[in-house]
Design a protein around this motif. Sequence first.
Motif, PDB file in Angstrom:
ATOM      1  N   VAL A   1     -40.637  84.431 -53.321  1.00  0.00           N
ATOM      2  CA  VAL A   1     -41.529  83.448 -52.721  1.00  0.00           C
ATOM      3  C   VAL A   1     -41.862  83.925 -51.317  1.00  0.00           C
ATOM      4  O   VAL A   1     -41.019  84.528 -50.629  1.00  0.00           O
ATOM      5  CB  VAL A   1     -40.863  82.047 -52.688  1.00  0.00           C
ATOM      6  CG1 VAL A   1     -39.579  82.058 -51.878  1.00  0.00           C
ATOM      7  CG2 VAL A   1     -41.828  81.006 -52.138  1.00  0.00           C
ATOM      8  N   ASN A   2     -43.078  83.686 -50.872  1.00  0.00           N
ATOM      9  CA  ASN A   2     -43.498  84.082 -49.538  1.00  0.00           C
ATOM     10  C   ASN A   2     -43.301  82.943 -48.555  1.00  0.00           C
ATOM     11  O   ASN A   2     -43.753  81.817 -48.783  1.00  0.00           O
ATOM     12  CB  ASN A   2     -44.965  84.515 -49.535  1.00  0.00           C
ATOM     13  CG  ASN A   2     -45.188  85.823 -50.279  1.00  0.00           C
ATOM     14  OD1 ASN A   2     -44.349  86.722 -50.227  1.00  0.00           O
ATOM     15  ND2 ASN A   2     -46.301  85.926 -50.977  1.00  0.00           N
ATOM     16  N   LEU A   3     -42.623  83.229 -47.464  1.00  0.00           N
ATOM     17  CA  LEU A   3     -42.400  82.253 -46.399  1.00  0.00           C
ATOM     18  C   LEU A   3     -43.419  82.545 -45.298  1.00  0.00           C
ATOM     19  O   LEU A   3     -43.306  83.537 -44.584  1.00  0.00           O
ATOM     20  CB  LEU A   3     -40.970  82.360 -45.859  1.00  0.00           C
ATOM     21  CG  LEU A   3     -39.860  82.282 -46.908  1.00  0.00           C
ATOM     22  CD1 LEU A   3     -38.505  82.493 -46.252  1.00  0.00           C
ATOM     23  CD2 LEU A   3     -39.907  80.942 -47.631  1.00  0.00           C
ATOM     24  N   ASN A   4     -44.414  81.692 -45.169  1.00  0.00           N
ATOM     25  CA  ASN A   4     -45.520  81.954 -44.262  1.00  0.00           C
ATOM     26  C   ASN A   4     -45.278  81.357 -42.881  1.00  0.00           C
ATOM     27  O   ASN A   4     -44.795  80.233 -42.744  1.00  0.00           O
ATOM     28  CB  ASN A   4     -46.816  81.388 -44.846  1.00  0.00           C
ATOM     29  CG  ASN A   4     -47.147  81.999 -46.198  1.00  0.00           C
ATOM     30  OD1 ASN A   4     -46.945  83.186 -46.404  1.00  0.00           O
ATOM     31  ND2 ASN A   4     -47.641  81.190 -47.115  1.00  0.00           N
ATOM     32  N   ASN A   5     -45.649  82.110 -41.874  1.00  0.00           N
ATOM     33  CA  ASN A   5     -45.534  81.660 -40.488  1.00  0.00           C
ATOM     34  C   ASN A   5     -46.901  81.807 -39.817  1.00  0.00           C
ATOM     35  O   ASN A   5     -47.429  82.907 -39.682  1.00  0.00           O
ATOM     36  CB  ASN A   5     -44.481  82.487 -39.743  1.00  0.00           C
ATOM     37  CG  ASN A   5     -44.383  82.090 -38.284  1.00  0.00           C
ATOM     38  OD1 ASN A   5     -44.715  80.977 -37.911  1.00  0.00           O
ATOM     39  ND2 ASN A   5     -43.937  83.015 -37.460  1.00  0.00           N
TER      40      ASN A   5
ATOM     41  N   ALA B   1     -41.226  87.733 -47.322  1.00  0.00           N
ATOM     42  CA  ALA B   1     -40.847  87.503 -48.714  1.00  0.00           C
ATOM     43  C   ALA B   1     -39.358  87.193 -48.828  1.00  0.00           C
ATOM     44  O   ALA B   1     -38.522  87.799 -48.159  1.00  0.00           O
ATOM     45  CB  ALA B   1     -41.189  88.724 -49.553  1.00  0.00           C
ATOM     46  N   LEU B   2     -39.043  86.229 -49.666  1.00  0.00           N
ATOM     47  CA  LEU B   2     -37.665  85.902 -50.006  1.00  0.00           C
ATOM     48  C   LEU B   2     -37.510  86.176 -51.499  1.00  0.00           C
ATOM     49  O   LEU B   2     -38.095  85.487 -52.335  1.00  0.00           O
ATOM     50  CB  LEU B   2     -37.356  84.435 -49.695  1.00  0.00           C
ATOM     51  CG  LEU B   2     -35.888  83.985 -49.654  1.00  0.00           C
ATOM     52  CD1 LEU B   2     -35.793  82.546 -49.168  1.00  0.00           C
ATOM     53  CD2 LEU B   2     -35.189  84.109 -50.997  1.00  0.00           C
ATOM     54  N   ALA B   3     -36.755  87.197 -51.827  1.00  0.00           N
ATOM     55  CA  ALA B   3     -36.566  87.590 -53.226  1.00  0.00           C
ATOM     56  C   ALA B   3     -35.121  87.327 -53.633  1.00  0.00           C
ATOM     57  O   ALA B   3     -34.218  88.071 -53.227  1.00  0.00           O
ATOM     58  CB  ALA B   3     -36.912  89.069 -53.417  1.00  0.00           C
ATOM     59  N   PRO B   4     -34.866  86.275 -54.415  1.00  0.00           N
ATOM     60  CA  PRO B   4     -33.497  86.002 -54.863  1.00  0.00           C
ATOM     61  C   PRO B   4     -32.942  87.163 -55.684  1.00  0.00           C
ATOM     62  O   PRO B   4     -33.680  87.883 -56.360  1.00  0.00           O
ATOM     63  CB  PRO B   4     -33.653  84.743 -55.731  1.00  0.00           C
ATOM     64  CG  PRO B   4     -34.936  84.131 -55.296  1.00  0.00           C
ATOM     65  CD  PRO B   4     -35.817  85.279 -54.920  1.00  0.00           C
TER      66      PRO B   4
ATOM     67  N   PHE C   1     -34.114  78.691 -45.643  1.00  0.00           N
ATOM     68  CA  PHE C   1     -34.384  78.414 -47.051  1.00  0.00           C
ATOM     69  C   PHE C   1     -33.337  79.031 -47.976  1.00  0.00           C
ATOM     70  O   PHE C   1     -32.785  80.098 -47.706  1.00  0.00           O
ATOM     71  CB  PHE C   1     -35.758  78.971 -47.435  1.00  0.00           C
ATOM     72  CG  PHE C   1     -36.890  78.434 -46.610  1.00  0.00           C
ATOM     73  CD1 PHE C   1     -37.563  77.282 -46.981  1.00  0.00           C
ATOM     74  CD2 PHE C   1     -37.277  79.078 -45.443  1.00  0.00           C
ATOM     75  CE1 PHE C   1     -38.604  76.786 -46.216  1.00  0.00           C
ATOM     76  CE2 PHE C   1     -38.324  78.594 -44.668  1.00  0.00           C
ATOM     77  CZ  PHE C   1     -38.984  77.440 -45.059  1.00  0.00           C
ATOM     78  N   PHE C   2     -33.099  78.325 -49.069  1.00  0.00           N
ATOM     79  CA  PHE C   2     -32.294  78.839 -50.176  1.00  0.00           C
ATOM     80  C   PHE C   2     -33.166  78.788 -51.417  1.00  0.00           C
ATOM     81  O   PHE C   2     -33.680  77.735 -51.789  1.00  0.00           O
ATOM     82  CB  PHE C   2     -31.038  77.987 -50.402  1.00  0.00           C
ATOM     83  CG  PHE C   2     -30.252  78.382 -51.633  1.00  0.00           C
ATOM     84  CD1 PHE C   2     -29.340  79.417 -51.585  1.00  0.00           C
ATOM     85  CD2 PHE C   2     -30.440  77.718 -52.838  1.00  0.00           C
ATOM     86  CE1 PHE C   2     -28.629  79.791 -52.717  1.00  0.00           C
ATOM     87  CE2 PHE C   2     -29.726  78.077 -53.977  1.00  0.00           C
ATOM     88  CZ  PHE C   2     -28.815  79.118 -53.910  1.00  0.00           C
ATOM     89  N   ALA C   3     -33.363  79.943 -52.050  1.00  0.00           N
ATOM     90  CA  ALA C   3     -34.216  80.025 -53.231  1.00  0.00           C
ATOM     91  C   ALA C   3     -33.388  80.354 -54.458  1.00  0.00           C
ATOM     92  O   ALA C   3     -32.468  81.180 -54.404  1.00  0.00           O
ATOM     93  CB  ALA C   3     -35.302  81.082 -53.032  1.00  0.00           C
ATOM     94  N   THR C   4     -33.699  79.689 -55.565  1.00  0.00           N
ATOM     95  CA  THR C   4     -33.008  79.940 -56.822  1.00  0.00           C
ATOM     96  C   THR C   4     -33.903  79.516 -57.966  1.00  0.00           C
ATOM     97  O   THR C   4     -34.984  78.973 -57.751  1.00  0.00           O
ATOM     98  CB  THR C   4     -31.665  79.185 -56.885  1.00  0.00           C
ATOM     99  OG1 THR C   4     -30.953  79.592 -58.046  1.00  0.00           O
ATOM    100  CG2 THR C   4     -31.875  77.681 -56.917  1.00  0.00           C
TER     101      THR C   4
END
Length: 296
Positions: free
Chosen positions: A43-47, A74-77, A248-251
């Motif tokens: 998921v992309n974390l936009n700033n 990008a946050l790649a679990p 963030f925590f992604a799963t």
Amino acid sequence: MADSLTKTYAGKAAAGYMSASLLSAETLGKGNLTVLPNVPYKVNLNNFALSSAAITDASCDFVSAGDITYVEKALAPKRLQLNRAICKNNWLSTWAGANMRAGLDGTLQTDFASYLISYAGSLVGQQVEQSIWNGAAATTGQFGGFKEQLTADGGADVAGTALDATTIIAELGKVRDAIPAAVYGQEDLCIFMSTSAVKAYISAQAALGYRNLFHDGATEMNFEGISIKWAPGMSANCMIAGRKSNMFFATDLEGDLTEVKLLDQTLVDGSDNVNMVMRFNAGVGYSTRADIVLYN
């Protein structure tokens, strides 16, 4: 025909087990991070930010001013698993064996099968808690935690020391001073502290005579109005200050990548084993590094 225990919990049905396991950890169970579910890949974390120069004196014409900063992170679990073979014969002499059929076609008690999944899930929850704060992406069974990412993305904002009851107040003051002005005072701002740091802070409050209670009674977990959150997975002598909306925590709690299965192997290969299979993915990240303070 022999009775064979094969319990399969996959996809959405797995959420009842895996969700409880992952969210049983202190950090996630208390809702201290922003959870992004159903992230099978990344998921992309936009700033997005405008510079203060964007505000100018009014005029009749349209005049574009100021700079726009846009950063996509990008946050790649990471995909993880827990696989374990359980020999049914080892349980026949225990309380779990009371409702098991002995012999080649012996089966595990259904309630005990559920217990095995729950127990293994609690171990997963503990490991996830540790990875959130102190995990190393290159280590098997872990994903890159906040400490590793923050260190790689700027290093420690405040140089740490050994935290105990005599130093914790002054060191918390350093963390407070390092919090950016735009972040300080925000409702979701908090300081995450390791178990040893939390113990030191409670001891320091008691020594100072918190509300004249001293060592009698529970103390409020905040520092000068900034909420303190216990992070059992964080290493000693470490603190992290940040906003929940920026961490963030992604799963993939309900996606196809989540699996919880107990597969009886008796009718497959003639063995006395039951294979436990647990799969999930998990990872943490932030969108704005400058809004987080790492004390280490």
